[in-house]
Design a protein around this motif. Structure first.
Motif, PDB file in Angstrom:
ATOM      1  N   ALA A 106       0.844  -1.294 -12.897  1.00  0.00           N
ATOM      2  CA  ALA A 106       1.858  -0.275 -13.182  1.00  0.00           C
ATOM      3  C   ALA A 106       2.576  -0.655 -14.471  1.00  0.00           C
ATOM      4  N   GLU A 107       3.334   0.295 -14.992  1.00  0.00           N
ATOM      5  CA  GLU A 107       4.114   0.031 -16.200  1.00  0.00           C
ATOM      6  C   GLU A 107       5.537   0.488 -15.977  1.00  0.00           C
ATOM      7  N   VAL A 108       6.455  -0.117 -16.684  1.00  0.00           N
ATOM      8  CA  VAL A 108       7.859   0.209 -16.542  1.00  0.00           C
ATOM      9  C   VAL A 108       8.421   0.668 -17.885  1.00  0.00           C
ATOM     10  N   SER A 109       9.329   1.628 -17.825  1.00  0.00           N
ATOM     11  CA  SER A 109      10.023   2.103 -19.019  1.00  0.00           C
ATOM     12  C   SER A 109      11.507   2.197 -18.698  1.00  0.00           C
ATOM     13  N   LEU A 110      12.309   2.303 -19.725  1.00  0.00           N
ATOM     14  CA  LEU A 110      13.751   2.364 -19.541  1.00  0.00           C
ATOM     15  C   LEU A 110      14.262   3.761 -19.872  1.00  0.00           C
ATOM     16  N   ALA A 147      11.761  -2.371  -2.564  1.00  0.00           N
ATOM     17  CA  ALA A 147      10.894  -1.498  -3.358  1.00  0.00           C
ATOM     18  C   ALA A 147      10.766  -2.014  -4.790  1.00  0.00           C
ATOM     19  N   ARG A 148      11.896  -2.452  -5.364  1.00  0.00           N
ATOM     20  CA  ARG A 148      11.837  -2.944  -6.750  1.00  0.00           C
ATOM     21  C   ARG A 148      10.964  -4.193  -6.846  1.00  0.00           C
ATOM     22  N   ARG A 149      10.994  -5.054  -5.818  1.00  0.00           N
ATOM     23  CA  ARG A 149      10.169  -6.257  -5.855  1.00  0.00           C
ATOM     24  C   ARG A 149       8.685  -5.903  -5.929  1.00  0.00           C
ATOM     25  N   TYR A 150       8.275  -4.917  -5.141  1.00  0.00           N
ATOM     26  CA  TYR A 150       6.869  -4.509  -5.172  1.00  0.00           C
ATOM     27  C   TYR A 150       6.529  -3.832  -6.490  1.00  0.00           C
ATOM     28  N   LEU A 151       7.433  -2.996  -6.990  1.00  0.00           N
ATOM     29  CA  LEU A 151       7.197  -2.312  -8.256  1.00  0.00           C
ATOM     30  C   LEU A 151       7.054  -3.310  -9.409  1.00  0.00           C
ATOM     31  N   GLU A 152       7.913  -4.305  -9.428  1.00  0.00           N
ATOM     32  CA  GLU A 152       7.847  -5.313 -10.480  1.00  0.00           C
ATOM     33  C   GLU A 152       6.565  -6.143 -10.358  1.00  0.00           C
ATOM     34  N   TYR A 153       6.140  -6.390  -9.102  1.00  0.00           N
ATOM     35  CA  TYR A 153       4.891  -7.118  -8.904  1.00  0.00           C
ATOM     36  C   TYR A 153       3.716  -6.341  -9.480  1.00  0.00           C
ATOM     37  N   PHE A 154       3.686  -5.013  -9.220  1.00  0.00           N
ATOM     38  CA  PHE A 154       2.605  -4.197  -9.759  1.00  0.00           C
ATOM     39  C   PHE A 154       2.591  -4.241 -11.290  1.00  0.00           C
ATOM     40  N   CYS A 155       3.769  -4.272 -11.890  1.00  0.00           N
ATOM     41  CA  CYS A 155       3.840  -4.377 -13.348  1.00  0.00           C
ATOM     42  C   CYS A 155       3.317  -5.730 -13.825  1.00  0.00           C
ATOM     43  N   GLY A 207       0.814  -1.214   0.000  1.00  0.00           N
ATOM     44  CA  GLY A 207       0.000   0.000   0.000  1.00  0.00           C
ATOM     45  C   GLY A 207       0.842   1.256   0.000  1.00  0.00           C
ATOM     46  N   LEU A 208       1.940   1.248   0.758  1.00  0.00           N
ATOM     47  CA  LEU A 208       2.816   2.412   0.823  1.00  0.00           C
ATOM     48  C   LEU A 208       3.531   2.649  -0.513  1.00  0.00           C
ATOM     49  N   VAL A 209       4.003   1.561  -1.132  1.00  0.00           N
ATOM     50  CA  VAL A 209       4.671   1.693  -2.434  1.00  0.00           C
ATOM     51  C   VAL A 209       3.670   2.187  -3.481  1.00  0.00           C
ATOM     52  N   GLU A 210       2.464   1.655  -3.437  1.00  0.00           N
ATOM     53  CA  GLU A 210       1.435   2.101  -4.380  1.00  0.00           C
ATOM     54  C   GLU A 210       1.142   3.589  -4.208  1.00  0.00           C
ATOM     55  N   THR A 229       7.439   9.516 -13.197  1.00  0.00           N
ATOM     56  CA  THR A 229       7.851   8.151 -12.884  1.00  0.00           C
ATOM     57  C   THR A 229       8.779   8.133 -11.673  1.00  0.00           C
ATOM     58  N   LEU A 230       8.963   6.933 -11.122  1.00  0.00           N
ATOM     59  CA  LEU A 230       9.884   6.723 -10.009  1.00  0.00           C
ATOM     60  C   LEU A 230      10.818   5.570 -10.323  1.00  0.00           C
ATOM     61  N   SER A 231      12.040   5.678  -9.859  1.00  0.00           N
ATOM     62  CA  SER A 231      12.949   4.538  -9.890  1.00  0.00           C
ATOM     63  C   SER A 231      12.763   3.750  -8.599  1.00  0.00           C
ATOM     64  N   ALA A 232      13.334   2.564  -8.528  1.00  0.00           N
ATOM     65  CA  ALA A 232      13.249   1.767  -7.304  1.00  0.00           C
ATOM     66  C   ALA A 232      13.913   2.491  -6.140  1.00  0.00           C
ATOM     67  N   SER A 233      15.020   3.167  -6.410  1.00  0.00           N
ATOM     68  CA  SER A 233      15.727   3.904  -5.354  1.00  0.00           C
ATOM     69  C   SER A 233      14.880   5.054  -4.825  1.00  0.00           C
TER      70      SER A 233
END
Length: 223
Positions: A203-207, A190-198, A161-164, A173-177
């Motif tokens: 959520a979506e990820v870009s480079l 943080a990256r684990r939760y972000l990747e889970y949302f994707c 919930g906090l990461v969301e 956008t946000l990076s994992a850091s």
């Protein structure tokens, strides 16, 4: 800051709970009451967002205090904190809309996680309009046990919930850091939760490519 009133007849226990709340980021104790009558008066005067309510008070039973608060139109949320394990007490608390029911004794980490879960709900309800079923599920199923299913093993609904929230409130956008710094967890977590949302399509990820090295993964809420 979420304003908290601590209600407990035991002075030492109230002091401990005061300390636990004060150590939790985003929360502040605005008062401490030791009787039901004092609790009613302080809610009226201080207008806290959240009341940590003991049931065994010297003058009033805690659920009677809660009923009086609702009758008087108090809009604060209530977390029951008690040693009472009777089914009637739990049912009564549930009927009167408590947001959590915590058995004594408990440690700081247990209360901190519960407060963080409440903060995530509080943040969702602070808006004028919910964004859809996911927001509603977060409020009605705060432990992640709702119709959307459980989180993967090792992940908590509170941190999710906090990461969301951090991702929703980001300007772009946000990076994992960056997400880790806002939430107060490690970059790896943080990256684990972000990747889970994707993975689940929330959520979506870009480079983002720099002058050298690996491209940076940037996350945005909403796919």
């Amino acid at each position: 800051m979420i304003r908290v009133l601590v209600v407990d007849d035991d002075f030492m226990v109230a002091r401990v709970h005061h300390g636990f709340v004060s150590r939790t980021p985003g929360f502040e104790v605005v008062g401490v009451a030791h009787t039901g009558a004092d609790a009613l008066t302080m809610v009226n005067e201080l207008k806290p967002d959240l009341v940590l309510l003991d049931l065994y008070l010297p003058d009033l039973f805690g659920l009677d205090v809660l009923a009086r608060l609702r009758t008087e139109g108090a809009e604060c949320d209530v977390v029951v904190i008690t040693a009472a394990t009777e089914v009637d007490a739990v049912r009564g608390a549930r009927r009167q809309g408590v947001v959590d029911y915590v058995l004594k004794p408990f440690g700081f980490e247990d209360l901190r996680q519960r407060l963080e879960r409440y903060a995530a709900q509080h943040q969702v309800l602070a808006t004028d309009e919910l964004r859809g079923q996911q927001d509603i599920d977060r409020v009605l199923w705060p432990r992640g046990a709702g119709p959307a299913g459980a989180l993967p093993k090792g992940m908590s609904a509170e941190t999710a919930g906090l990461v969301e929230t951090a991702l929703r409130e980001a300007d772009g956008t946000l990076s994992a850091s960056e997400a880790a710094a806002r939430v107060g967890v490690s970059r790896v977590s943080a990256r684990r939760y972000l990747e889970y949302f994707c993975t689940v399509g929330r959520a979506e990820v870009s480079l983002r490519y720099g002058n050298a090295g690996r491209p940076e993964r940037r996350y945005r809420w909403g796919a």
